[in-house]
Design a protein around this motif. Structure first.
Motif, PDB file in Angstrom:
ATOM      1  N   ALA A 197       0.820  -1.214   0.000  1.00 42.21           N
ATOM      2  CA  ALA A 197       0.000   0.000   0.000  1.00 42.21           C
ATOM      3  C   ALA A 197       0.854   1.264   0.000  1.00 42.21           C
ATOM      4  O   ALA A 197       0.539   2.261  -0.660  1.00 42.21           O
ATOM      5  CB  ALA A 197      -0.937  -0.003   1.204  1.00 42.21           C
ATOM      6  N   ILE A 198       1.972   1.255   0.727  1.00 40.92           N
ATOM      7  CA  ILE A 198       2.844   2.438   0.800  1.00 40.92           C
ATOM      8  C   ILE A 198       3.751   2.541  -0.422  1.00 40.92           C
ATOM      9  O   ILE A 198       4.008   3.631  -0.936  1.00 40.92           O
ATOM     10  CB  ILE A 198       3.693   2.389   2.094  1.00 40.92           C
ATOM     11  N   ILE A 297      13.776  -0.540   1.743  1.00 35.82           N
ATOM     12  CA  ILE A 297      13.042   0.229   0.741  1.00 35.82           C
ATOM     13  C   ILE A 297      12.169   1.286   1.407  1.00 35.82           C
ATOM     14  O   ILE A 297      12.090   2.437   0.946  1.00 35.82           O
ATOM     15  CB  ILE A 297      12.189  -0.713  -0.140  1.00 35.82           C
ATOM     16  N   MET A 298      11.523   0.925   2.490  1.00 32.54           N
ATOM     17  CA  MET A 298      10.670   1.886   3.202  1.00 32.54           C
ATOM     18  C   MET A 298      11.483   3.072   3.715  1.00 32.54           C
ATOM     19  O   MET A 298      11.048   4.226   3.632  1.00 32.54           O
ATOM     20  CB  MET A 298       9.962   1.202   4.376  1.00 32.54           C
ATOM     21  N   ARG A 299      12.667   2.808   4.239  1.00 31.43           N
ATOM     22  CA  ARG A 299      13.514   3.902   4.736  1.00 31.43           C
ATOM     23  C   ARG A 299      13.930   4.801   3.570  1.00 31.43           C
ATOM     24  O   ARG A 299      13.998   6.023   3.710  1.00 31.43           O
ATOM     25  CB  ARG A 299      14.747   3.343   5.434  1.00 31.43           C
ATOM     26  N   GLY A 300      14.222   4.210   2.414  1.00 32.20           N
ATOM     27  CA  GLY A 300      14.607   4.987   1.244  1.00 32.20           C
ATOM     28  C   GLY A 300      13.492   5.892   0.752  1.00 32.20           C
ATOM     29  O   GLY A 300      13.745   6.919   0.120  1.00 32.20           O
ATOM     30  N   LEU A 301      12.245   5.514   1.064  1.00 33.42           N
ATOM     31  CA  LEU A 301      11.092   6.332   0.683  1.00 33.42           C
ATOM     32  C   LEU A 301      10.729   7.349   1.763  1.00 33.42           C
ATOM     33  O   LEU A 301       9.725   8.046   1.647  1.00 33.42           O
ATOM     34  CB  LEU A 301       9.876   5.430   0.403  1.00 33.42           C
ATOM     35  N   GLN A 303       9.911   6.550   4.773  1.00 29.43           N
ATOM     36  CA  GLN A 303       8.849   5.969   5.606  1.00 29.43           C
ATOM     37  C   GLN A 303       9.480   5.207   6.778  1.00 29.43           C
ATOM     38  O   GLN A 303       9.403   3.984   6.877  1.00 29.43           O
ATOM     39  CB  GLN A 303       7.975   5.033   4.761  1.00 29.43           C
ATOM     40  N   GLY A 304      10.115   5.964   7.671  1.00 34.87           N
ATOM     41  CA  GLY A 304      10.811   5.343   8.789  1.00 34.87           C
ATOM     42  C   GLY A 304       9.895   4.563   9.708  1.00 34.87           C
ATOM     43  O   GLY A 304      10.244   3.486  10.193  1.00 34.87           O
ATOM     44  N   VAL A 305       8.692   5.076   9.945  1.00 30.98           N
ATOM     45  CA  VAL A 305       7.736   4.390  10.824  1.00 30.98           C
ATOM     46  C   VAL A 305       7.294   3.071  10.199  1.00 30.98           C
ATOM     47  O   VAL A 305       7.225   2.035  10.870  1.00 30.98           O
ATOM     48  CB  VAL A 305       6.505   5.286  11.108  1.00 30.98           C
ATOM     49  N   ALA A 306       6.988   3.113   8.897  1.00 30.53           N
ATOM     50  CA  ALA A 306       6.586   1.888   8.197  1.00 30.53           C
ATOM     51  C   ALA A 306       7.718   0.864   8.195  1.00 30.53           C
ATOM     52  O   ALA A 306       7.490  -0.341   8.352  1.00 30.53           O
ATOM     53  CB  ALA A 306       6.173   2.217   6.766  1.00 30.53           C
ATOM     54  N   TRP A 309       7.771  -0.748  11.447  1.00 30.57           N
ATOM     55  CA  TRP A 309       6.627  -1.661  11.576  1.00 30.57           C
ATOM     56  C   TRP A 309       6.892  -2.974  10.841  1.00 30.57           C
ATOM     57  O   TRP A 309       6.628  -4.056  11.371  1.00 30.57           O
ATOM     58  CB  TRP A 309       5.372  -0.987  11.032  1.00 30.57           C
ATOM     59  N   ILE A 310       7.460  -2.887   9.639  1.00 28.86           N
ATOM     60  CA  ILE A 310       7.762  -4.105   8.880  1.00 28.86           C
ATOM     61  C   ILE A 310       8.832  -4.933   9.585  1.00 28.86           C
ATOM     62  O   ILE A 310       8.741  -6.160   9.678  1.00 28.86           O
ATOM     63  CB  ILE A 310       8.202  -3.741   7.447  1.00 28.86           C
ATOM     64  N   ALA A 311       9.846  -4.242  10.096  1.00 24.35           N
ATOM     65  CA  ALA A 311      10.892  -4.948  10.844  1.00 24.35           C
ATOM     66  C   ALA A 311      10.313  -5.614  12.094  1.00 24.35           C
ATOM     67  O   ALA A 311      10.643  -6.751  12.423  1.00 24.35           O
ATOM     68  CB  ALA A 311      12.002  -3.980  11.231  1.00 24.35           C
ATOM     69  N   ALA A 312       9.416  -4.884  12.777  1.00 26.59           N
ATOM     70  CA  ALA A 312       8.792  -5.444  13.981  1.00 26.59           C
ATOM     71  C   ALA A 312       7.949  -6.662  13.636  1.00 26.59           C
ATOM     72  O   ALA A 312       7.966  -7.680  14.344  1.00 26.59           O
ATOM     73  CB  ALA A 312       7.930  -4.380  14.657  1.00 26.59           C
ATOM     74  N   ALA A 313       7.179  -6.565  12.522  1.00 24.38           N
ATOM     75  CA  ALA A 313       6.348  -7.686  12.101  1.00 24.38           C
ATOM     76  C   ALA A 313       7.206  -8.900  11.759  1.00 24.38           C
ATOM     77  O   ALA A 313       6.842 -10.043  12.067  1.00 24.38           O
ATOM     78  CB  ALA A 313       5.498  -7.284  10.902  1.00 24.38           C
TER      79      ALA A 313
END
Length: 471
Positions: A197-198, A297-301, A303-306, A309-313
């Motif tokens: 989604a992100i 990839i999320m950090r590159g965008l 999206q540090g929080v996302a 969250w992905i790492a936590a999941a």
């Protein structure tokens, strides 16, 4: 009868066993969760980077090819598991269809597969857990987070830790561990949906050019689409762990097929969506070498929080893969021990209905491997064992359709000759697309296994002793 002609009777195989048995506590929702929990893991969360590095954006084709072969294998498993709802999976099917010595090779290969999958996933879990803990202000000593293959590394303690936790959970009982597994699977799927989604709004078609920088590849060529498919194959299997739960399933004639086929459909759709979103959101070179590519990839965008969250999941939910394969490994050992091909004491069932001795033994071995070996080495060798098992299942499907066409089948694979053929040919091609060192190690493992069989197992099997009627 000589060992090369021994073959188990399916009817004798399904006869009640003496002594305590496994408890029938699982329904199709548990099996679906077990399958999705086993399939969705290190493959998509970690190895997508390795595959993209080998094939570039054409890794999407690699996913499709690996998915096709696994889908055919899944259909074969679904049919055979309803004919023979007994612990042992591909080993059991090979014993009835192909004979004892072939079953031994398959069982020995499954031991390699399941053990190395657990070790691989534990290393992958560590790759997410260490940065996640660092983000929370908990910095672990580098030497204790990687094996000796990395300069300055000593042992991967986080990987060993998570194996110990999952082993303890399995010893509590099958139903309890399956229920927790279902909850964690939901967490894992939610994380991947959030990623898609992100990432999709950042989709850039320029990231798909050049689409196939390393070519399509071929057997013995260790780059390109085929080489990536041989590695990404790791991301799809796991549904075979469902077949090992046959004896613990309430209605195996219905629930096994639903669990195996259903989990493959869910995961295939999810994988293609995640792979396309990942490549569209970031150039392949930017995440190919990352131990946590999706979070990267999320950090590159921005999206540090996302990313967190992905790492936590991943930290929370990757253990579902460990649970599924440790579960499956113990049931493979159980089936071989019951047949006399391994020491009978490994078949001991605890008061909770769990093969406790072999579960603990397996955990010790895989924890040792996880503590010292590299992720890609573990995954590649695990794939070799799986390819052997899937090929044997394809052959068993065809042999039993020809030999016993009138046997009742609660689930029938469509176009069985084509399904079996694709599974066999695909597995052979993928095997020769693996690293030559992996092929050599696999050959050595099976030569050692054959020596064990000829020296001890061939003389101590139940068929050799006349304790069970042969087919």
């Amino acid at each position: 009868m000589a060992f090369w002609n021994r073959r188990r009777s399916i009817d004798a195989m399904l006869a009640p066993h003496s002594g305590p048995g496994l408890k029938k506590t699982l329904g199709w929702p548990h099996l679906m969760a077990l399958g999705v929990g086993a399939i969705v893991g290190t493959g998509i969360l970690t190895l997508i980077g390795v595959g993209a590095g080998l094939a570039g954006p054409a890794v999407l084709i690699s996913f499709a090819l690996a998915g096709l072969v696994c889908a055919c294998a899944a259909l074969a498993y679904a049919e055979l598991s309803t004919i023979m709802p007994a612990s042992g999976s591909a080993y059991t099917y090979s014993y009835a269809a192909l004979g004892e010595i072939f079953a031994w090779v398959v069982g020995w290969s499954l031991i390699l597969e399941y053990s190395l999958v657990v070790s691989t996933v534990a290393v992958g879990w560590s790759g997410y857990a260490v940065p996640f803990l660092a983000g929370l202000g908990v910095d672990l000593p580098f030497a204790l987070t990687v094996g000796p293959h990395v300069e300055g590394g000593l042992i991967n303690l986080p990987a060993i830790f998570i194996i110990a936790i999952v082993t303890g959970l399995l010893l509590l009982g099958t139903k309890e561990s399956a229920t927790l597994n279902a909850i964690l699977v939901f967490v894992k799927i939610a994380a991947l949906v959030v990623f898609v989604a992100i990432a999709m709004p950042h989709f850039d078609t320029a990231n798909f050019t050049p689409f196939m920088p390393h070519g399509f590849g071929a057997p013995f060529v260790q780059t390109g689409v085929m080489a990536a498919a041989a590695i990404i194959f790791f991301a799809f299997y796991g549904f075979d762990a469902i077949a090992t739960a046959a004896e613990e399933t309430k209605k195996p004639e219905r629930d096994l097929a639903i669990g195996i086929v259903g989990s493959m459909v869910v995961c295939t759709v999810l994988y293609i969506a995640v792979a396309a979103a990942a490549i569209g959101a970031a150039p392949v070179a930017s995440f190919a070498d990352s131990p946590e590519p999706l979070a990267h990839i999320m950090r590159g965008l921005g999206q540090g929080v996302a990313a967190q969250w992905i790492a936590a999941a991943a930290v929370i939910a990757l253990p579902t893969v460990l649970l599924a394969f440790l579960f499956g490994q113990s049931r493979i050992f159980l089936g071989m021990a019951r047949d006399g091909l391994l020491p009978n004491r490994l078949a001991k069932i605890s008061k909770r209905g769990v093969p406790a001795v072999v579960t603990v033994f397996t955990a010790i071995v895989v924890a040792f491997l996880a503590g010292i070996m590299r992720l890609d080495e573990l995954a590649s060798l695990a794939n070799a064992g799986t390819l052997m098992a899937f090929m044997a299942v394809g052959v068993s499907l065809i042999v039993l359709r020809v030999r016993e066409p009138n046997r009742e089948r609660k689930f029938k694979a469509p176009l069985w000759w084509l399904v079996g053929g694709i599974a066999i040919i695909g597995c052979i091609v993928f095997f020769f697309s693996l690293k030559s060192s992996t092929q050599i190690y696999f050959l050595l493992w099976n030569l050692f296994g054959l020596a064990v069989y000829l020296i001890w197992s061939s003389r101590n099997s139940r068929l050799a002793k006349g304790e069970e009627a042969e087919a």
